[in-house]
Design an enzyme around this catalytic site. Structure first.
Site, short mmCIF file in Angstrom:
data_model
loop_
_atom_site.label_atom_id
_atom_site.label_comp_id
_atom_site.label_asym_id
_atom_site.label_seq_id
_atom_site.Cartn_x
_atom_site.Cartn_y
_atom_site.Cartn_z
N GLU A 175 0.82 -1.21 0.00
CA GLU A 175 0.00 0.00 0.00
C GLU A 175 0.86 1.27 0.00
OE1 GLU A 175 -3.04 0.38 -0.60
OE2 GLU A 175 -3.69 -1.69 -0.49
N TYR B 175 -6.46 7.04 3.53
CA TYR B 175 -6.65 5.94 2.59
C TYR B 175 -5.93 4.67 3.06
CZ TYR B 175 -5.50 2.60 -0.86
OH TYR B 175 -5.29 1.39 -1.46
N ASP C 51 -9.87 5.89 -2.45
CA ASP C 51 -8.71 6.39 -3.19
C ASP C 51 -9.22 7.06 -4.46
OD1 ASP C 51 -9.53 4.25 -4.72
OD2 ASP C 51 -7.50 3.78 -5.35
N CYS D 102 -13.52 1.41 -15.29
CA CYS D 102 -13.93 2.80 -15.08
C CYS D 102 -12.68 3.68 -15.02
CB CYS D 102 -14.75 2.90 -13.79
SG CYS D 102 -15.66 4.45 -13.60
N CYS E 268 -17.83 1.35 -20.46
CA CYS E 268 -19.10 1.17 -19.76
C CYS E 268 -19.81 -0.12 -20.17
CB CYS E 268 -20.01 2.38 -20.00
SG CYS E 268 -19.31 3.93 -19.35
N CYS F 125 -19.05 -2.80 -17.70
CA CYS F 125 -19.10 -2.43 -16.27
C CYS F 125 -20.27 -3.09 -15.55
CB CYS F 125 -19.20 -0.92 -16.12
SG CYS F 125 -19.21 -0.39 -14.41
N CYS G 208 -25.63 3.62 -13.12
CA CYS G 208 -24.64 4.69 -13.23
C CYS G 208 -25.19 5.88 -14.00
CB CYS G 208 -23.38 4.17 -13.91
SG CYS G 208 -22.09 5.43 -14.07
#
Length: 343
Positions: free
Chosen positions: A32, A115, A133, A185, A192, A195, A201
């Site tokens: 991370e 985060y 994030d 995305c 899309c 997705c 959306c």
DNA sequence: CATGCGTGGCA
DNA sequence: TTGCCAAGCAT
């Protein structure tokens, strides 16, 4: 999202398979920190190198800070390396080598912010922390077609992300959202049609989903100039360590004076010498571009010269940040060319 | 809350 | 070529 993740989640070295027990908190934390503002492709070789050399938090805590900084060289944002080492020492000395398991406890450690604290809590410990994030911001901003520009939209985005966060498989959910942002995305060309969230959306209904999140225009980058000094003596080159704070803080470097709009020339030379031009390195930082003239000389003596003499043949092991690695490569290339001319 | 802080890939 | 962007944090 979890079904989509089970079928489409990325396989990454620091990640457990969906449904498997959580991975080692040390490895989650290390990945991370490395992934902050940094692409997966750039992180992979560094993650491999660090886990081989320092397989657990105690080993990293026992390392010399200079070795950790040198191992980080090339990855950028060097304050992360300093904080990484400080965090390893804090976990080892204050927590018996076990990372705190809550977002709040993690958040108190150096280099761990909102985060990263949430991500480790969710991925390594299964805590229902809202992991937000840039990927999650983008996904949420598009789901709701949020017109408020960043960063003002952050409180609203966070509130929505908290509502979406489940109580179970919290780590898988966080990673699912980030994978969706990284593979479907995406910032420029969202796909899309592929997705799993398309039906709900709002941005997908518009003619330009990529317009979200709305961001303010960025400022132009100024150009600065500087001079780097390549000083040789008996097969070694003079290196210095930059101040802990500021640009390339704490990293080994070639001596170089101030970086300003006007070219400084030889004003900050480490010694008086006959400096020869070896070329110019162009490098772009986060908030300015730099044109760095490289000059070289051979010193007759080391008397009164501050710094560390490094064998030129092993300069790759010095851990120079990319700017100075470029400058060193230029100085050496010109050096070879000059020797060939002499022959 | 704005700013400083790296690097490499991509359109 | 140029600008944008990538799993942010500290101050």
């Amino acid at each position: 999202m979890l079904d989509w993740y089970d079928a489409n989640g990325r396989t990454l070295p620091w990640r457990a398979r969906p449904g498997d027990p959580p991975p080692d908190p040390y490895r989650v934390w290390l990945s991370e920190i490395m992934l902050q503002q940094t692409t997966v492709a750039a992180v992979k070789p560094y993650y491999r190198k660090f886990t081989e050399r320092w397989p657990n938090v105690e080993a990293l805590a026992a390392a010399d800070e200079a070795d950790v900084m040198a191992a980080w060289a090339g990855l950028g944002y060097y304050a992360r390396a300093r904080n990484l080492h400080a965090c390893a020492r804090a976990v080892t000395s204050d927590y018996g080598g076990q990372f705190p398991e809550t977002e709040k406890g993690l958040r108190a450690l150096p280099g761990i912010g909102a985060y990263t604290g949430a991500a480790i809590a969710a991925i390594a410990f299964g805590e229902p922390a809202a992991v937000v994030d840039a990927n999650v911001e983008r996904v949420v901003a598009r789901l709701h077609a949020i017109e408020t520009p960043l960063p003002r939209a952050r409180p609203e985005i966070r509130r929505i992300a908290e509502e979406l966060t489940p109580r179970k498989r919290t780590g898988d959910f966080a990673q699912a959202m980030m994978d969706l942002g990284a593979t479907i995305c995406t910032a420029r060309n969202p796909d899309c049609t592929a997705c799993p969230l398309r039906a709900g959306c709002a941005a997908a209904e518009t003619d330009n989903p990529a317009a979200y999140p709305v961001k303010p225009a960025k400022k132009a980058k100024p150009v600065k100039r500087g001079t780097a000094f390549w000083l040789e003596h008996e097969g070694e080159v003079l290196l210095v360590r930059r101040p802990a704070r500021g640009m390339l803080g704490g990293m080994r470097a070639l001596p170089s004076g101030a970086w300003e709009e006007a070219a400084p020339g030889l004003a900050d030379a480490p010694v008086a010498a006959e400096w020869e031009a070896r070329g110019t390195v162009s490098h772009v930082f986060t908030h300015f571009a730099l044109e760095l003239d490289v000059v070289a000389a051979s010193g007759l003596t080391r008397e009164g010269v501050e710094g560390e003499w490094w064998p030129i043949d092993t300069i790759e092991g010095a851990g120079l940040p990319t700017l100075f690695a470029k400058a060193a490569a230029l100085a050496r290339a010109q050096r070879r060319a000059q020797r060939e001319d002499d022959e």
